[in-house]
Motif scaffolding. Structure first.
Motif, PDB file in Angstrom:
ATOM      1  N   SER A 172       0.834  -1.204   0.000  1.00 50.15           N
ATOM      2  CA  SER A 172       0.000   0.000   0.000  1.00 50.15           C
ATOM      3  C   SER A 172       0.870   1.256   0.000  1.00 50.15           C
ATOM      4  O   SER A 172       0.644   2.181  -0.796  1.00 50.15           O
ATOM      5  CB  SER A 172      -0.933  -0.006   1.215  1.00 50.15           C
ATOM      6  OG  SER A 172      -1.741   1.149   1.235  1.00 50.15           O
ATOM      7  N   ALA A 173       1.848   1.302   0.895  1.00 47.63           N
ATOM      8  CA  ALA A 173       2.729   2.468   0.971  1.00 47.63           C
ATOM      9  C   ALA A 173       3.519   2.651  -0.325  1.00 47.63           C
ATOM     10  O   ALA A 173       3.727   3.776  -0.789  1.00 47.63           O
ATOM     11  CB  ALA A 173       3.681   2.325   2.157  1.00 47.63           C
ATOM     12  N   LYS A 174       3.935   1.527  -0.927  1.00 46.34           N
ATOM     13  CA  LYS A 174       4.715   1.605  -2.176  1.00 46.34           C
ATOM     14  C   LYS A 174       3.871   2.157  -3.316  1.00 46.34           C
ATOM     15  O   LYS A 174       4.298   3.061  -4.043  1.00 46.34           O
ATOM     16  CB  LYS A 174       5.245   0.219  -2.542  1.00 46.34           C
ATOM     17  CG  LYS A 174       6.081   0.204  -3.817  1.00 46.34           C
ATOM     18  CD  LYS A 174       6.596  -1.191  -4.126  1.00 46.34           C
ATOM     19  CE  LYS A 174       7.406  -1.204  -5.413  1.00 46.34           C
ATOM     20  NZ  LYS A 174       7.894  -2.575  -5.741  1.00 46.34           N
ATOM     21  N   ASN A 175       2.646   1.630  -3.477  1.00 41.97           N
ATOM     22  CA  ASN A 175       1.782   2.092  -4.562  1.00 41.97           C
ATOM     23  C   ASN A 175       1.416   3.562  -4.398  1.00 41.97           C
ATOM     24  O   ASN A 175       1.448   4.338  -5.359  1.00 41.97           O
ATOM     25  CB  ASN A 175       0.509   1.232  -4.610  1.00 41.97           C
ATOM     26  CG  ASN A 175       0.781  -0.194  -5.016  1.00 41.97           C
ATOM     27  OD1 ASN A 175       1.787  -0.484  -5.664  1.00 41.97           O
ATOM     28  ND2 ASN A 175      -0.102  -1.099  -4.652  1.00 41.97           N
ATOM     29  N   ASP A 176       1.058   3.951  -3.170  1.00 37.41           N
ATOM     30  CA  ASP A 176       0.710   5.346  -2.917  1.00 37.41           C
ATOM     31  C   ASP A 176       1.912   6.252  -3.158  1.00 37.41           C
ATOM     32  O   ASP A 176       1.776   7.362  -3.695  1.00 37.41           O
ATOM     33  CB  ASP A 176       0.218   5.518  -1.475  1.00 37.41           C
ATOM     34  CG  ASP A 176      -1.091   4.777  -1.219  1.00 37.41           C
ATOM     35  OD1 ASP A 176      -1.574   4.096  -2.134  1.00 37.41           O
ATOM     36  OD2 ASP A 176      -1.618   4.877  -0.101  1.00 37.41           O
ATOM     37  N   GLY A 177       3.087   5.768  -2.760  1.00 36.00           N
ATOM     38  CA  GLY A 177       4.298   6.559  -2.931  1.00 36.00           C
ATOM     39  C   GLY A 177       4.649   6.796  -4.389  1.00 36.00           C
ATOM     40  O   GLY A 177       5.122   7.880  -4.756  1.00 36.00           O
ATOM     41  N   LEU A 178       4.392   5.813  -5.235  1.00 32.97           N
ATOM     42  CA  LEU A 178       4.683   5.962  -6.661  1.00 32.97           C
ATOM     43  C   LEU A 178       3.836   7.070  -7.283  1.00 32.97           C
ATOM     44  O   LEU A 178       4.326   7.884  -8.071  1.00 32.97           O
ATOM     45  CB  LEU A 178       4.445   4.635  -7.393  1.00 32.97           C
ATOM     46  CG  LEU A 178       5.452   3.518  -7.121  1.00 32.97           C
ATOM     47  CD1 LEU A 178       4.985   2.215  -7.766  1.00 32.97           C
ATOM     48  CD2 LEU A 178       6.834   3.899  -7.664  1.00 32.97           C
TER      49      LEU A 178
END
Length: 360
Positions: free
Chosen positions: A322-328
């Motif tokens: 979740s954090a990775k996708n939002d960060g992208l």
């Protein structure tokens, strides 16, 4: 959304017994439903009825007034024709009650409600057409106009000054910035927080206040296909993040989370904005701050997911993804910049509105 409290864990047999005892309904099936930190169970009764048994986490039990207002809001919206759940009363006339449940640490009291079950799939699992996104924005604005006029003696319970997911409390993220030490997003998050503090915060006096749902995510909006196989909104669920806030916060949250459900996130904002402004046009301050508010919501998701990981390491895969996708997406928006993103959103909104008016 803190995990530092007990999460209920009723067995299916316990849930069936509770429904029978308190609602005089006879379950034939009980199934688990996804939930962040409550327990949600889909209950099918012998006569074909479908319901959701919602057992709140122990932290929520400490503020029953807030749950009471949320319950009132759901019923009010349902009466006004919105696709929200209706809360059923127990055999003794209660819309919610405390139940003693043993979750492995002795008996604890948990707040219980039984709600109607809404059909459909999460909007995240459906193709997001411009028409559906427009409907999402329009429905969100119409809903907030109803909530703005809501009267309830416990309404002040929605003044959630310490709630980390409240978009008014973005600067609480500064307490967790150490979690981003060495992370490539740290500079970007700091940029957004600086812009929130210096650019957005001074304009708050011009934002229009209301009561907002506060969590119109791609997981809390349900859709169904109609006869032409086009998807339509069929449900708005999970009022647990309701708060006294601002109209523009609801719009920003809706845009941010819809972005997570599209391969090309930039295609989302304009259609939702057009639907919103068909009901409630933004004023100049709200328009100027929308970009940074959307990015602020991305920052909340990135940082607070990482914070939750420190207390829920067993859910590492979910929260890391979740954090990775939002960060992208956050980085993509920062790279494009405010001017370019606004150009796309507002031009798309104008085109969408023009198309709608020509179809009338």
């Amino acid at each position: 959304m803190s995990a530092m409290h007990a999460i209920p864990k009723l067995s299916r047999a316990q849930a069936a017994e509770l429904v029978k005892r308190c609602y005089d309904l006879t379950p034939s099936e009980v199934h688990s439903l996804p939930s962040w930190d409550d327990q949600n169970l889909r209950v099918v009764t012998v006569d074909g009825g479908q319901f959701v048994l919602k057992i709140m986490n122990s932290k929520t039990n400490k503020n029953p007034a807030m749950t009471e207002v949320q319950t009132y809001a759901m019923n009010l919206l349902q009466e006004k024709g919105f696709p929200t759940q209706k809360v059923l009363k127990t055999t003794t006339g209660q819309v919610m009650f405390l139940e003693d449940i043993d979750c492995g640490h002795g008996l604890q009291k948990f707040l219980v409600r039984l709600l109607t079950y809404l059909p459909g799939i999460q909007i995240a699992k459906a193709p997001l057409s411009p028409e559906l996104l427009y409907d999402l924005g329009q429905t969100a604005a119409r809903m907030d106009l109803v909530l703005k006029e809501m009267e309830h003696p416990q309404l002040s319970a929605l003044q959630r000054d310490d709630f980390k997911w409240n978009l008014s409390n973005v600067l609480l993220l500064e307490d967790y910035m150490n979690l981003l030490d060495g992370h490539p997003l740290q500079a970007g998050v700091r940029t957004v927080l600086h812009q929130y503090k210096t650019y957005v915060a001074p304009k708050y006096s011009a934002f229009r206040k209301c009561v907002i749902h506060g969590d119109l995510t791609h997981l809390n909006m349900l859709v169904e296909a109609d006869e032409s196989h086009a998807y339509k909104l069929s449900g708005i669920i999970d009022f647990g993040d309701m708060s006294l806030g601002y109209f523009v916060h609801e719009l920003a949250i809706s845009i941010m989370h819809a972005m997570l459900a599209r391969p090309n996130p930039m295609e989302v904002g304009g259609a939702i904005l057009a639907g919103w402004e068909s009901v409630l046009p933004l004023n100049q301050a709200e328009r100027d701050c929308l970009f940074w508010l959307v990015l602020s919501r991305f920052c909340q998701s990135v940082v607070l997911c990482m914070q939750i990981l420190t207390v829920q390491p067993e859910n590492q895969e979910y929260f890391v993804d979740s954090a990775k996708n939002d960060g992208l997406i956050l980085q993509q928006l920062l790279d494009l910049g405010k001017e370019r993103v606004e150009e796309v959103w507002f031009q798309t909104a104008a085109d969408c509105s023009r198309t709608k008016s020509q179809m009338k």
